[in-house]
Scaffold this active site. Structure first.
Site, PDB file in Angstrom:
ATOM      1  N   SER A 278     -31.854  63.089  21.273  1.00  0.00           N
ATOM      2  CA  SER A 278     -33.077  63.067  21.081  1.00  0.00           C
ATOM      3  C   SER A 278     -33.941  64.439  20.754  1.00  0.00           C
ATOM      4  O   SER A 278     -34.904  64.734  20.311  1.00  0.00           O
ATOM      5  CB  SER A 278     -33.731  62.538  22.320  1.00  0.00           C
ATOM      6  OG  SER A 278     -33.761  63.053  23.510  1.00  0.00           O
TER       7      SER A 278
ATOM      8  N   HIS B 166     -32.706  56.431  19.937  1.00  0.00           N
ATOM      9  CA  HIS B 166     -33.128  56.812  18.817  1.00  0.00           C
ATOM     10  C   HIS B 166     -32.763  56.302  17.344  1.00  0.00           C
ATOM     11  O   HIS B 166     -32.857  57.081  16.413  1.00  0.00           O
ATOM     12  CB  HIS B 166     -33.455  58.404  19.015  1.00  0.00           C
ATOM     13  CG  HIS B 166     -34.343  59.024  19.609  1.00  0.00           C
ATOM     14  ND1 HIS B 166     -35.588  59.171  19.408  1.00  0.00           N
ATOM     15  CD2 HIS B 166     -34.496  59.070  21.279  1.00  0.00           C
ATOM     16  CE1 HIS B 166     -36.318  59.513  20.406  1.00  0.00           C
ATOM     17  NE2 HIS B 166     -35.514  59.666  21.648  1.00  0.00           N
TER      18      HIS B 166
ATOM     19  N   LYS C 203     -39.462  52.806  21.045  1.00  0.00           N
ATOM     20  CA  LYS C 203     -39.382  53.940  19.841  1.00  0.00           C
ATOM     21  C   LYS C 203     -39.816  53.291  18.536  1.00  0.00           C
ATOM     22  O   LYS C 203     -40.934  52.952  18.372  1.00  0.00           O
ATOM     23  CB  LYS C 203     -38.110  54.533  19.917  1.00  0.00           C
ATOM     24  CG  LYS C 203     -38.154  55.718  21.184  1.00  0.00           C
ATOM     25  CD  LYS C 203     -37.095  56.237  21.796  1.00  0.00           C
ATOM     26  CE  LYS C 203     -37.288  56.949  22.840  1.00  0.00           C
ATOM     27  NZ  LYS C 203     -36.215  57.068  23.822  1.00  0.00           N
TER      28      LYS C 203
HETATM   29  C1  PLP Z   1     -36.117  57.453  25.209  1.00  0.00           C
HETATM   30  C2  PLP Z   1     -34.821  57.124  25.901  1.00  0.00           C
HETATM   31  C3  PLP Z   1     -34.568  56.355  26.962  1.00  0.00           C
HETATM   32  C4  PLP Z   1     -35.830  55.580  27.552  1.00  0.00           C
HETATM   33  O1  PLP Z   1     -36.283  54.524  26.679  1.00  0.00           O
HETATM   34  P1  PLP Z   1     -37.768  53.703  27.396  1.00  0.00           P
HETATM   35  O2  PLP Z   1     -37.510  52.522  26.935  1.00  0.00           O
HETATM   36  O3  PLP Z   1     -38.820  54.819  27.052  1.00  0.00           O
HETATM   37  O4  PLP Z   1     -37.703  53.866  28.939  1.00  0.00           O
HETATM   38  C5  PLP Z   1     -33.267  55.957  27.237  1.00  0.00           C
HETATM   39  N1  PLP Z   1     -32.245  56.686  26.403  1.00  0.00           N
HETATM   40  C6  PLP Z   1     -32.477  57.658  25.357  1.00  0.00           C
HETATM   41  C7  PLP Z   1     -31.169  58.085  24.800  1.00  0.00           C
HETATM   42  C8  PLP Z   1     -33.747  57.875  25.084  1.00  0.00           C
HETATM   43  O5  PLP Z   1     -33.945  58.661  23.873  1.00  0.00           O
END
Ligand code: PLP
Length: 394
Positions: free
Chosen positions: A182, A210, A241
């Site tokens: 990310s 992502h 996301k």
């Molecule tokens: C954003 C993210 C998460 C967390 O996701 P949420 O649903 O916002 O808790 C977990 N793993 C990765 C790789 C992320 O980028």
């Protein structure tokens, strides 16, 4: 009497001095290309709302309709209060969308990792983890009690070396990688990682937070991108996301999913997603299945923005996805850059340690299908102006 919490004041001051204090801005508008940020209109370069679904009329309408039918809350955890047919439908639709046999939803991507990793490995086992894996993978791994062995970032050869040296010391082993990283926007070489994991009889898990809605055919994710269907044991994902909502998912082998119904602690001890969240996710999947238009627009926007940024002379790192890091080096410079962008009407956050290594602070621009070409051009103009003022570009 001494104040037992003075240490917090000192720690907070250290963060401020280092340019690492999080100042959270307040939004007075829905997510979208433009936001009202601390009372001012600003172009949104921050959110993970890749496809603009967070405020899509169909998604909002679906959530409202479901609330009329089911109310708001799930009542309790699914194993105790029963599970709404709506949740069952989402589990099923997510599995179909991702082309796997089975899926189970959690409250978030974070809790999905907290649930699945300790359910698969314990004290006698080892986790082989990319050194830049997401915090929720690191925390889930620690919680499992397994020995954590880090391999060099995106380096399948180093993974192989570590497995060769250490695999036989443990009962089971689990290889875990983020799909898209990310902070840099690079993609794990999952095809190579798969081959290595297979050779050493290790379970393979990818966190596609992502990648969902971004990579693969019509946004079906990293497994589809590498055509590894049926070969990855566990896919973790998030609906916070590209799906624009909230919620986590573990998809893949039906045995893993059945085991999580019995032993996934956030599933057993924390209530299910809310009704509007579930209904909104179902509609987001329907939109993605109907057309690739939004995913195509996202990539066209990202390609355009990155090419123009490079042309201006910015270093956008090694991104191959819509995540566009603008590398600046020291955290105070990144913070100043972000402040001046905001004055120019652009909301783009500075990211520093511990989210990224020291000396690698950056502005991270998140491109979305919600942006028009005009929006992107305005953003580019602001970056050019601030970049020249601060001597980042010529
Ligand atoms: C954003 C993210 C998460 C967390 O996701 P949420 O649903 O916002 O808790 C977990 N793993 C990765 C790789 C992320 O980028």
């Amino acid at each position: 009497m001494t104040d037992k919490l003075t240490w917090i004041d000192e720690e907070l001051q250290n963060l401020r001095d280092g340019g690492l204090y999080n100042k959270i801005r307040t939004l007075g508008s829905p997510q979208g290309a433009w936001l009202v940020v601390d009372g001012a209109k600003a172009l949104n370069f921050c959110s993970n709302n890749y496809l603009g679904l967070a405020n899509h009329p169909r998604v909002v309408a679906a959530a409202k309709k479901a609330m009329g039918q089911y109310g708001v809350g799930p009542g309790a955890v699914r194993t105790i209060a029963g599970t709404m047919d709506l949740h069952v439908k989402l589990d099923k639709r997510l599995a179909e969308f991702k082309g796997v046999e089975s899926a189970i939803t959690f409250q978030s991507g974070f809790t999905a990792n907290m649930g699945v990793i300790p359910a698969l490995v314990g004290k006698e086992d080892a986790i082989f983890s990319d050194e830049l894996n997401h915090a929720s993978i690191i925390d889930g791994s620690r919680l499992s009690g397994a020995t954590i062995i880090r391999y060099a970032h995106c380096n399948a050869a180093d993974l192989e070396k570590q497995l060769q040296e250490q695999r036989t010391d443990f009962r089971r082993s689990l290889v875990i990688s983020d799909g898209v990283f990310s902070m840099d926007g690079d993609v794990a070489p999952l095809d190579k990682i798969y081959e290595v994991a297979k050779d050493f009889d290790a379970l393979l898990m990818v966190d596609d937070a992502h990648g969902e809605g971004v990579l693969g055919r019509g946004g079906r994710g990293i497994v589809d991108h590498f055509d590894l269907h049926g070969k990855v044991d566990v896919e973790v994902g998030t609906m916070s996301k590209a799906f624009g909502v909230m919620g986590g998912v573990v998809a893949g082998n039906p045995k893993v999913v059945e085991w999580l119904h019995q032993r996934g602690r956030p599933f057993l001890f924390s209530s299910a997603m809310t009704v509007p969240d579930v209904a909104a996710c179902l509609e987001a999947i329907a939109i993605l299945e109907e057309s690739t238009e939004l995913v195509d627009k996202l990539w066209a926007n990202a390609d355009y923005f990155k090419a123009e940024m490079k042309y201006l002379g910015f270093d956008t790192g090694k991104s191959v996805t819509p995540i566009t890091p603008v590398m600046l080096g020291e955290a105070p410079l990144a913070q100043q850059f972000s402040r001046e962008l905001f004055e120019a009407g652009v909301f783009a956050m500075a990211i520093g340690f511990p989210t990224v290594p020291r000396g690698k602070a950056r502005i991270r621009v998140m491109i979305s299908a919600a942006h028009s070409k005009d929006d992107l051009d305005q953003g580019l103009e602001a970056f050019a102006k601030v970049g020249r003022t601060l001597g980042v570009i010529a």
